[in-house]
Each structure stands twice: as structure tokens, then as C-alpha cells.
Design a protein around this motif. Structure first.
Motif, PDB file in Angstrom:
ATOM      1  N   ASP A  36     -10.710  -7.882   0.564  1.00 30.84           N
ATOM      2  CA  ASP A  36     -11.426  -8.106  -0.588  1.00 30.84           C
ATOM      3  C   ASP A  36     -11.113  -8.757  -1.702  1.00 30.84           C
ATOM      4  O   ASP A  36     -11.837  -8.616  -2.677  1.00 30.84           O
ATOM      5  N   ARG A  37     -10.129  -7.985  -2.263  1.00 27.60           N
ATOM      6  CA  ARG A  37      -9.360  -7.776  -3.200  1.00 27.60           C
ATOM      7  C   ARG A  37     -10.341  -8.363  -4.803  1.00 27.60           C
ATOM      8  O   ARG A  37     -10.843  -8.360  -5.630  1.00 27.60           O
ATOM      9  N   ASP A  38     -11.711  -6.989  -4.141  1.00 28.85           N
ATOM     10  CA  ASP A  38     -12.550  -6.578  -5.184  1.00 28.85           C
ATOM     11  C   ASP A  38     -12.023  -4.811  -5.621  1.00 28.85           C
ATOM     12  O   ASP A  38     -12.522  -4.402  -4.389  1.00 28.85           O
ATOM     13  N   PHE A  39     -12.017  -4.508  -6.790  1.00 29.28           N
ATOM     14  CA  PHE A  39     -11.472  -3.123  -6.841  1.00 29.28           C
ATOM     15  C   PHE A  39     -12.940  -1.570  -6.668  1.00 29.28           C
ATOM     16  O   PHE A  39     -12.598  -1.317  -5.784  1.00 29.28           O
ATOM     17  N   GLY A  40     -14.498  -2.865  -6.800  1.00 25.22           N
ATOM     18  CA  GLY A  40     -15.622  -1.860  -7.201  1.00 25.22           C
ATOM     19  C   GLY A  40     -14.949  -1.768  -5.199  1.00 25.22           C
ATOM     20  O   GLY A  40     -15.859  -0.624  -4.666  1.00 25.22           O
ATOM     21  N   THR A  41     -15.369  -2.327  -4.962  1.00 21.75           N
ATOM     22  CA  THR A  41     -15.940  -2.585  -3.157  1.00 21.75           C
ATOM     23  C   THR A  41     -14.811  -1.547  -2.590  1.00 21.75           C
ATOM     24  O   THR A  41     -15.248  -0.594  -1.206  1.00 21.75           O
ATOM     25  N   SER A  42     -13.713  -1.157  -2.616  1.00 20.34           N
ATOM     26  CA  SER A  42     -13.127  -0.871  -2.400  1.00 20.34           C
ATOM     27  C   SER A  42     -13.372   0.638  -2.054  1.00 20.34           C
ATOM     28  O   SER A  42     -12.528   1.480  -1.142  1.00 20.34           O
ATOM     29  N   LEU A  43     -13.544   0.675  -3.452  1.00 16.49           N
ATOM     30  CA  LEU A  43     -13.860   1.907  -3.844  1.00 16.49           C
ATOM     31  C   LEU A  43     -15.121   3.006  -3.438  1.00 16.49           C
ATOM     32  O   LEU A  43     -14.824   4.226  -2.776  1.00 16.49           O
ATOM     33  N   ILE A  44     -16.062   1.585  -3.476  1.00 16.32           N
ATOM     34  CA  ILE A  44     -17.008   2.348  -2.535  1.00 16.32           C
ATOM     35  C   ILE A  44     -16.799   2.838  -0.806  1.00 16.32           C
ATOM     36  O   ILE A  44     -16.986   3.549  -0.224  1.00 16.32           O
ATOM     37  N   TYR A  45     -16.224   1.376  -0.027  1.00 17.34           N
ATOM     38  CA  TYR A  45     -15.580   2.090   1.499  1.00 17.34           C
ATOM     39  C   TYR A  45     -14.630   2.843   1.347  1.00 17.34           C
ATOM     40  O   TYR A  45     -14.905   3.636   2.240  1.00 17.34           O
ATOM     41  N   THR A  46     -13.576   3.117   0.310  1.00 16.26           N
ATOM     42  CA  THR A  46     -13.249   4.510   0.165  1.00 16.26           C
ATOM     43  C   THR A  46     -13.778   5.162  -0.085  1.00 16.26           C
ATOM     44  O   THR A  46     -13.081   6.332   1.025  1.00 16.26           O
ATOM     45  N   SER A  47     -14.344   5.516  -0.648  1.00 12.25           N
ATOM     46  CA  SER A  47     -15.119   6.604  -0.640  1.00 12.25           C
ATOM     47  C   SER A  47     -16.002   7.252   0.144  1.00 12.25           C
ATOM     48  O   SER A  47     -16.251   8.487   0.541  1.00 12.25           O
ATOM     49  N   ALA A  48     -16.448   6.557   1.047  1.00 11.64           N
ATOM     50  CA  ALA A  48     -17.615   6.544   2.251  1.00 11.64           C
ATOM     51  C   ALA A  48     -16.776   6.769   3.433  1.00 11.64           C
ATOM     52  O   ALA A  48     -17.352   7.856   4.037  1.00 11.64           O
ATOM     53  N   CYS A  49     -14.962   6.568   3.207  1.00 14.22           N
ATOM     54  CA  CYS A  49     -14.894   6.555   4.524  1.00 14.22           C
ATOM     55  C   CYS A  49     -13.972   7.796   4.333  1.00 14.22           C
ATOM     56  O   CYS A  49     -13.382   8.610   5.251  1.00 14.22           O
ATOM     57  N   PHE A  50     -13.891   8.939   3.218  1.00  9.38           N
ATOM     58  CA  PHE A  50     -13.212   9.971   2.745  1.00  9.38           C
ATOM     59  C   PHE A  50     -14.656  11.200   3.321  1.00  9.38           C
ATOM     60  O   PHE A  50     -14.298  11.588   4.142  1.00  9.38           O
TER      61      PHE A  50
END
Length: 74
Positions: A36-50
Motif C-alpha cells: 500500500d505504501r501507506d503507514f497508517g493503513t499498514s498499522l491498522i491492518y497489522t493491529s487487526a492481524c495481531f
């Protein structure tokens, strides 16, 4: 206790499981960031994954405890 049950209990050890879940979440975060090249989206997806992995771990532990209780009460 069956061989599968012993291996499951050994793999579900809390400290090792938390380390594995954290590593998987970090790798997932890196992959989503490159995609995505977007830190915010990546952080949200990573938190959801965790959180989903933690929920799955908790559900697995509850299920194994329920099976053991069921086995002992028979």
C-alpha cells in the motif's frame, strides 16, 4: 493424552506463542506497507492481524481446556 494433544500443548506455550504471533504480525505489517505504501493503513491492518491472532490463540486454549474438562468428567 494423544501425540497430537501433547504437540498442541507444547506449541501453545504462552511465551513462544506470543513471540510467534508478534513475528507474524511484523512480517504482515512489512508486506502490507510494501503493497500500500501507506503507514497508517499498514498499522491498522497489522493491529487487526495481531488482535485476530490473539483471539484465535485464546479460543484455542479455551477449546483445549474444555476438551480436557470433558474428558476428565467422563
Amino acid at each position: 493424552m494423544s501425540l497430537f494433544s501433547r504437540k498442541s500443548v507444547k506449541l501453545a506455550a504462552s511465551p513462544a506463542s506470543l513471540i510467534h504471533i508478534t513475528i507474524v504480525s511484523i512480517v504482515f505489517g512489512i508486506i502490507t506497507y510494501y503493497y500500500d505504501r501507506d503507514f497508517g493503513t499498514s498499522l491498522i491492518y497489522t493491529s487487526a492481524c495481531f488482535l485476530l491472532l490473539q483471539f484465535g490463540y485464546f479460543a484455542g486454549i479455551v477449546y483445549m481446556a474444555w476438551l480436557e474438562h470433558k474428558r476428565r468428567s467422563q
